[in-house]
Write a protein that holds these residues in place. Sequence first.
Motif, mmCIF file in Angstrom:
data_model
loop_
_atom_site.group_PDB
_atom_site.id
_atom_site.type_symbol
_atom_site.label_atom_id
_atom_site.label_comp_id
_atom_site.label_asym_id
_atom_site.label_seq_id
_atom_site.Cartn_x
_atom_site.Cartn_y
_atom_site.Cartn_z
ATOM 1 N N GLY A 280 0.795 -1.226 0.000
ATOM 2 C CA GLY A 280 0.000 0.000 0.000
ATOM 3 C C GLY A 280 0.823 1.269 0.000
ATOM 4 O O GLY A 280 0.289 2.364 -0.195
ATOM 5 N N PHE A 281 2.140 1.139 0.198
ATOM 6 C CA PHE A 281 2.963 2.342 0.360
ATOM 7 C C PHE A 281 3.018 3.186 -0.906
ATOM 8 O O PHE A 281 2.804 4.399 -0.876
ATOM 9 C CB PHE A 281 4.374 1.970 0.808
ATOM 10 C CG PHE A 281 5.248 3.175 1.040
ATOM 11 C CD1 PHE A 281 5.043 4.002 2.127
ATOM 12 C CD2 PHE A 281 6.256 3.508 0.144
ATOM 13 C CE1 PHE A 281 5.827 5.127 2.331
ATOM 14 C CE2 PHE A 281 7.045 4.624 0.342
ATOM 15 C CZ PHE A 281 6.828 5.443 1.434
ATOM 16 N N SER A 282 3.316 2.550 -2.037
ATOM 17 C CA SER A 282 3.388 3.310 -3.291
ATOM 18 C C SER A 282 2.038 3.928 -3.628
ATOM 19 O O SER A 282 1.957 5.077 -4.081
ATOM 20 C CB SER A 282 3.857 2.424 -4.436
ATOM 21 O OG SER A 282 5.222 2.106 -4.302
ATOM 22 N N LYS A 283 0.981 3.160 -3.415
ATOM 23 C CA LYS A 283 -0.360 3.668 -3.690
ATOM 24 C C LYS A 283 -0.624 4.940 -2.879
ATOM 25 O O LYS A 283 -1.089 5.952 -3.405
ATOM 26 C CB LYS A 283 -1.405 2.603 -3.335
ATOM 27 C CG LYS A 283 -2.828 3.021 -3.631
ATOM 28 C CD LYS A 283 -3.846 2.063 -3.013
ATOM 29 C CE LYS A 283 -4.033 0.832 -3.838
ATOM 30 N NZ LYS A 283 -5.191 0.033 -3.371
ATOM 31 N N MET A 284 -0.295 4.896 -1.597
ATOM 32 C CA MET A 284 -0.473 6.044 -0.703
ATOM 33 C C MET A 284 0.408 7.230 -1.127
ATOM 34 O O MET A 284 -0.040 8.368 -1.235
ATOM 35 C CB MET A 284 -0.114 5.611 0.716
ATOM 36 C CG MET A 284 -0.050 6.714 1.739
ATOM 37 S SD MET A 284 0.946 6.221 3.160
ATOM 38 C CE MET A 284 2.601 6.550 2.536
ATOM 39 N N LEU A 285 1.670 6.924 -1.394
ATOM 40 C CA LEU A 285 2.665 7.956 -1.716
ATOM 41 C C LEU A 285 2.300 8.721 -2.987
ATOM 42 O O LEU A 285 2.311 9.955 -3.017
ATOM 43 C CB LEU A 285 4.030 7.276 -1.889
ATOM 44 C CG LEU A 285 5.219 8.158 -2.253
ATOM 45 C CD1 LEU A 285 5.554 9.096 -1.111
ATOM 46 C CD2 LEU A 285 6.436 7.283 -2.582
ATOM 47 N N TYR A 286 1.968 7.981 -4.025
ATOM 48 C CA TYR A 286 1.693 8.619 -5.314
ATOM 49 C C TYR A 286 0.351 9.340 -5.307
ATOM 50 O O TYR A 286 0.234 10.442 -5.854
ATOM 51 C CB TYR A 286 1.769 7.593 -6.451
ATOM 52 C CG TYR A 286 3.190 7.308 -6.867
ATOM 53 C CD1 TYR A 286 3.727 7.861 -8.022
ATOM 54 C CD2 TYR A 286 4.026 6.503 -6.086
ATOM 55 C CE1 TYR A 286 5.037 7.615 -8.398
ATOM 56 C CE2 TYR A 286 5.338 6.251 -6.443
ATOM 57 C CZ TYR A 286 5.847 6.811 -7.596
ATOM 58 O OH TYR A 286 7.151 6.581 -7.959
ATOM 59 N N ALA A 287 -0.655 8.741 -4.672
ATOM 60 C CA ALA A 287 -1.951 9.412 -4.610
ATOM 61 C C ALA A 287 -1.823 10.754 -3.891
ATOM 62 O O ALA A 287 -2.378 11.769 -4.329
ATOM 63 C CB ALA A 287 -2.970 8.525 -3.901
ATOM 64 N N LEU A 330 11.413 -7.669 -12.778
ATOM 65 C CA LEU A 330 12.350 -8.677 -12.293
ATOM 66 C C LEU A 330 12.863 -8.349 -10.898
ATOM 67 O O LEU A 330 13.457 -9.198 -10.231
ATOM 68 C CB LEU A 330 13.545 -8.793 -13.258
ATOM 69 C CG LEU A 330 13.221 -9.304 -14.662
ATOM 70 C CD1 LEU A 330 14.452 -9.219 -15.557
ATOM 71 C CD2 LEU A 330 12.700 -10.735 -14.597
ATOM 72 N N ARG A 331 12.634 -7.110 -10.473
ATOM 73 C CA ARG A 331 13.132 -6.674 -9.161
ATOM 74 C C ARG A 331 11.952 -6.641 -8.199
ATOM 75 O O ARG A 331 11.342 -5.611 -7.955
ATOM 76 C CB ARG A 331 13.805 -5.316 -9.300
ATOM 77 C CG ARG A 331 15.072 -5.415 -10.142
ATOM 78 C CD ARG A 331 15.490 -4.117 -10.746
ATOM 79 N NE ARG A 331 15.824 -3.131 -9.750
ATOM 80 C CZ ARG A 331 16.131 -1.874 -10.036
ATOM 81 N NH1 ARG A 331 16.124 -1.475 -11.275
ATOM 82 N NH2 ARG A 331 16.428 -1.027 -9.082
ATOM 83 N N VAL A 332 11.668 -7.793 -7.635
ATOM 84 C CA VAL A 332 10.463 -7.975 -6.831
ATOM 85 C C VAL A 332 10.393 -6.998 -5.672
ATOM 86 O O VAL A 332 9.335 -6.453 -5.347
ATOM 87 C CB VAL A 332 10.398 -9.438 -6.300
ATOM 88 C CG1 VAL A 332 9.179 -9.618 -5.415
ATOM 89 C CG2 VAL A 332 10.358 -10.405 -7.473
ATOM 90 N N GLU A 333 11.535 -6.737 -5.033
ATOM 91 C CA GLU A 333 11.519 -5.866 -3.855
ATOM 92 C C GLU A 333 11.115 -4.445 -4.219
ATOM 93 O O GLU A 333 10.504 -3.735 -3.440
ATOM 94 C CB GLU A 333 12.894 -5.877 -3.144
ATOM 95 C CG GLU A 333 13.975 -4.973 -3.733
ATOM 96 C CD GLU A 333 14.531 -5.457 -5.071
ATOM 97 O OE1 GLU A 333 15.307 -4.705 -5.703
ATOM 98 O OE2 GLU A 333 14.223 -6.584 -5.486
ATOM 99 N N ARG A 334 11.430 -4.023 -5.433
ATOM 100 C CA ARG A 334 11.050 -2.673 -5.878
ATOM 101 C C ARG A 334 9.549 -2.611 -6.162
ATOM 102 O O ARG A 334 8.896 -1.629 -5.854
ATOM 103 C CB ARG A 334 11.834 -2.311 -7.154
ATOM 104 C CG ARG A 334 13.239 -1.838 -6.876
ATOM 105 C CD ARG A 334 13.226 -0.467 -6.274
ATOM 106 N NE ARG A 334 14.568 0.028 -6.040
ATOM 107 C CZ ARG A 334 14.849 1.199 -5.499
ATOM 108 N NH1 ARG A 334 13.881 2.008 -5.144
ATOM 109 N NH2 ARG A 334 16.083 1.577 -5.308
ATOM 110 N N MET A 335 9.037 -3.652 -6.754
ATOM 111 C CA MET A 335 7.614 -3.630 -7.122
ATOM 112 C C MET A 335 6.734 -3.742 -5.885
ATOM 113 O O MET A 335 5.596 -3.289 -5.869
ATOM 114 C CB MET A 335 7.299 -4.787 -8.075
ATOM 115 C CG MET A 335 8.028 -4.695 -9.407
ATOM 116 S SD MET A 335 7.755 -3.108 -10.255
ATOM 117 C CE MET A 335 6.020 -3.268 -10.694
ATOM 118 N N ALA A 336 7.259 -4.346 -4.824
ATOM 119 C CA ALA A 336 6.446 -4.527 -3.609
ATOM 120 C C ALA A 336 6.484 -3.306 -2.711
ATOM 121 O O ALA A 336 5.602 -3.107 -1.895
ATOM 122 C CB ALA A 336 6.960 -5.740 -2.845
ATOM 123 N N ALA A 337 7.513 -2.479 -2.865
ATOM 124 C CA ALA A 337 7.708 -1.372 -1.913
ATOM 125 C C ALA A 337 6.845 -0.179 -2.238
ATOM 126 O O ALA A 337 6.569 0.077 -3.391
ATOM 127 C CB ALA A 337 9.174 -0.960 -1.916
#
Length: 337
Positions: A280-287, A330-337
């Motif tokens: 939820g972090f990216s969703k929150m940050l970008y919104a 391919l960089r799972v940790e980036r897509m999850a953060a």
Amino acid sequence: MPKYAKNQPVNFKNGVERVAIIGAGGTIGSHIAKALLKTGRHTVTALSRKGSGNTFPEGVLVASIDYDDETTIVAALKGQQFLIITMAPTAPRDTHSKLVQAASKAGVPYVMPNGYAGDIDNIKLGEDTLLGPIAKANRDEIERLGMQWITVCCGFWYDYSLAGGDARFGFDFDKRSLTIYDDGSTKSSTSTLAQVGRAVAKVLSLKEFPEDENDSSLTLSTFLNKAVYLKSFVVSQNDMFESVKRVTGTTDADWMITHENTKKRYEDGLAQVKVGNMAGFSKMLYARAFYPDDSNNLSAKTQNELLELPDESLDESTQAGIDLVKELQLRVERMAA
């Protein structure tokens, strides 16, 4: 008292030559390293965990460190003039402090702390995204240890964010879907990864101090304990979508478009983060950066002309973003953060 080059010791060279980077093989660190090397003025050293499989831009020196052994970090930073910290949001929370404390013991005078996005003067935005208080604490620690900092306020990385899936700029290129915040017309500041690299290299290539009291040229000291403000584009999601359609040769009919209330999207993302779901972090940050009444628009502060940064092509940068999609997946940790 202002510092002048004329008052420095006999062997003083008025410029930064030796730069250490944490994350020199990463998303932004690699672009900064390349830009610094391109100037021909800097030796760039990557601090890398022992046994790490990271690859670095050609020309970068590598110093192995152990985050659990401060002496290795201090040794790697001895003689360095500037430490640049770039880390993924998934890095352990105490890592930044470990690096800064080691830099102080090694005698490094300047640090660029981790944090490349929002306006540090927009306290409310910082609080809402949860990043502001952390970044402020990082800057305060640098000062408390007797060093000085320069931070970067560049808005979101345009190409990276476009490629980063629905949670960022709303685009999912595999599904050819787009989530538009509100009506998609709110503009927010963005910078390409390359533009951030150029800006950092430009600042670190300036003279460290004015030669004397009659020297009014731009110097590194101008930016100490301040932010460097830059941009590539100040764009809305609608602007991005028009560019995406031009680049991909598609029309509205080719895309599945949904609309979502920005503030609801922010609250939903924040609720996820509060229960430990960092998806939820990216969703929150970008919104939050696209709030119609308080977006992350740095237009009034950007120093592009001062730093002689080039104008860029939106469509070329959009293509670069689309080209990044597969790499980021391919960089799972980036897509999850």
